[in-house]
Design an enzyme around this catalytic site. Sequence first.
Site, PDB file in Angstrom:
ATOM      1  N   ASP A 212      -5.242   5.347  -7.695  1.00  0.00           N
ATOM      2  CA  ASP A 212      -5.146   6.191  -6.513  1.00  0.00           C
ATOM      3  C   ASP A 212      -6.535   6.672  -6.098  1.00  0.00           C
ATOM      4  OD1 ASP A 212      -3.236   7.747  -4.705  1.00  0.00           O
ATOM      5  OD2 ASP A 212      -4.425   9.383  -5.558  1.00  0.00           O
TER       6      ASP A 212
ATOM      7  N   GLU B 212      -6.599   1.381  -4.554  1.00  0.00           N
ATOM      8  CA  GLU B 212      -6.005   1.943  -3.338  1.00  0.00           C
ATOM      9  C   GLU B 212      -7.107   2.722  -2.619  1.00  0.00           C
ATOM     10  OE1 GLU B 212      -3.630   5.296  -1.193  1.00  0.00           O
ATOM     11  OE2 GLU B 212      -5.036   5.480  -2.861  1.00  0.00           O
TER      12      GLU B 212
END
EC number: 2.4.99.16
Length: 702
Positions: free
Chosen positions: A384, A413
């Site tokens: 993330d 990401e």
Amino acid sequence: MSGRFPIEDVSPAVSCGRYPARAVVGELVPVSARAYREGHDALGCNVVWLGPDGRARPFTRMRPGEPGQDRWHATIAPDAVGEWIFTVEAFSDPYLTWHNAVTKKIAAGQGAVELANDLADGVRVLTAATKLVPKADRVRLRNAVKALRDTARPLPERVSPALELAELLWEHPVRELVTTGEEYRIWVDRERALFSAWYEFFPRSEGAIPATVDAPARSGTFATATERLPGVAAMGFDVLYLPPIHPIGRVNRKGPNNSLVAGPDDVGSPWAIGAEEGGHDAIHPDLGTPADFRDFVVAAAEHGLEVAMDLALQCAPDHPWVTEHPEWFTTRADGSIGYAENPPKKYQDIYPLNFDNDPDGIRAEMLRVVLHWVGEGVKIFRVDNPHTKPVDFWHWLIWAVKLVDPDVLFLAEAFTRPAMMHGLAKVGFTQSYTYFTWRTSAAQLRGYCEELVAAADYMRPNFWPNTPDILHETLQHGGPPMFKIRAVLAALLSPSWGMYAGYELFEHVARPGAEEYLDNEKYQLRPRDWAGALARGRSLAPFITTLNRVRRDNPALHRLRNLVFHDIDNPALLCWSKRDTATGNTVLVICSFDSHTVQWGNTTLDMPALGLDWHDRFTVHDELTGASYDWGQRNAVRLDPYLQPAHVLTLRRPAAPGPADAGSPGQAGTEPATLTVQDVPADLSGTAPTAPAQKDDARWTS
């Protein structure tokens, strides 16, 4: 470089060789270099390469590219996971020099007397070559030497046996004045690093019961989420990605739709990690126990699914690290710890980590956390927001993990600036989220994909049409056809793609003024009636299943470097192909970007890219409808967004010769194939609206 000849611009070389290039086991990796020499004597080049075991692989001869450019090319196919080393060598090729000279002199009318020295040179070169070729071929060289020495023979008969050795001595050359270039590295991953189909769901929503007036909400568990595994596997996905499964903070917990006030039944965002029950190495008690998680991983594997875990290096305010290691956070002027912000967005429920105050301590803990989950059977991590952490930290962490287990993969990401996105890929991330979601025209997506192919030595894209955070306006307003269109583009342009649960149900309602879902699952339970939607024909699952089946069955779709675009005269259409040279498997796709109206177009195909000659006819089989057509370089296509927004064509065999203007669906001079709506497979027609195109007499010609 040491030696006689210049060797320049070697590829693949990432950041001038600072980082290893990337490949997967069995991938054909193109190697090239610029090498040249003085005068007219022939130069040769080759690649020497070592596997992770230190064992040399077979010598690979390089071939010259475009005349006059001095660019040399070869392909290598690594066969094991780990770090490979390759080196380009340049050498003087006396046989090829001799071959060229003798051929030209004989063509100019020179005789045996004038070629006496050349014939002697040939004897010397072939004598040296006798030691290099396989034993079975040595008699050919001895006979050629004998012929060159035989002054009783006519000149053509003396040189002919030696000239016929060109192919053999290309593979086993005499090499003189060998120059060795610099060493370059290639890190080779397992196949899933490049070719994968991801599906994301929240375990807590599977089997969940929302709150009612009479009862509080009840979270799903790993046990109830296991019941969803057959449905995900049946669609053809092979990676199941789970958002964070850790305890969720209670301090500053967010309510529905990111509201600042949470009620007693609000479950909070899984990305607000940590509470009194534990942190990044703990499991949320509502989901189950560590043993339940291990059982879930095993159950997923039994369905052909590999579990990917979210690695979100951030904390809720009540994460144990906040009190145990306050130095790992940023303290503001008023003494408070700074929460995460991406103006104008605020994440009051998340504290970002500060990697500068105690870099050794924080690195050791992050490595411990990752290896803990590797020990629990997780070999894929979706990271993330890696662009909000130091790049050198990721470089260190990823390779520290791979030293322990080289099969571990990392997906970045990072929806961020190009330099950072590419930089993260260079330092070690296995795959990367991309700008695919925001490339919404054929021209935009073609240009972007060409950029990605140019970066294929280090960056592997993963195309997602949606995520829990991203619901693009094309899906908000494009209707069911746009869901098919974006799925075709994601699944067949990129070797890796993924989708977030609910995509197959056409979930499209956005929070007003935002590019994200209303009633976002990040902040609340969202159970879905999968079986009911499928039974009512309101599911895209059969279509997704077909796409993943086509991907699986066609090796050409397993790679990125082989992506080629073809011209088509309608800017609303995109035409591309992929070809696997090892098997000859070729897939040709034409996809519409218009989810509302029928679009026509005429192709101009790059025939050599399809493995064909310019005037060949060939048969294409549409994997979406089962129809077959006779095609050539130029073909007319008609795409109806409600019936068939794309052609997904596999090339079967050359067609019988025919008129130049015959054989394309809908093309002049050809009776078009027609299908009624009743003939369209359920996976294509399940959700078409009750519009004129849905009437029983609707027809299409593609």
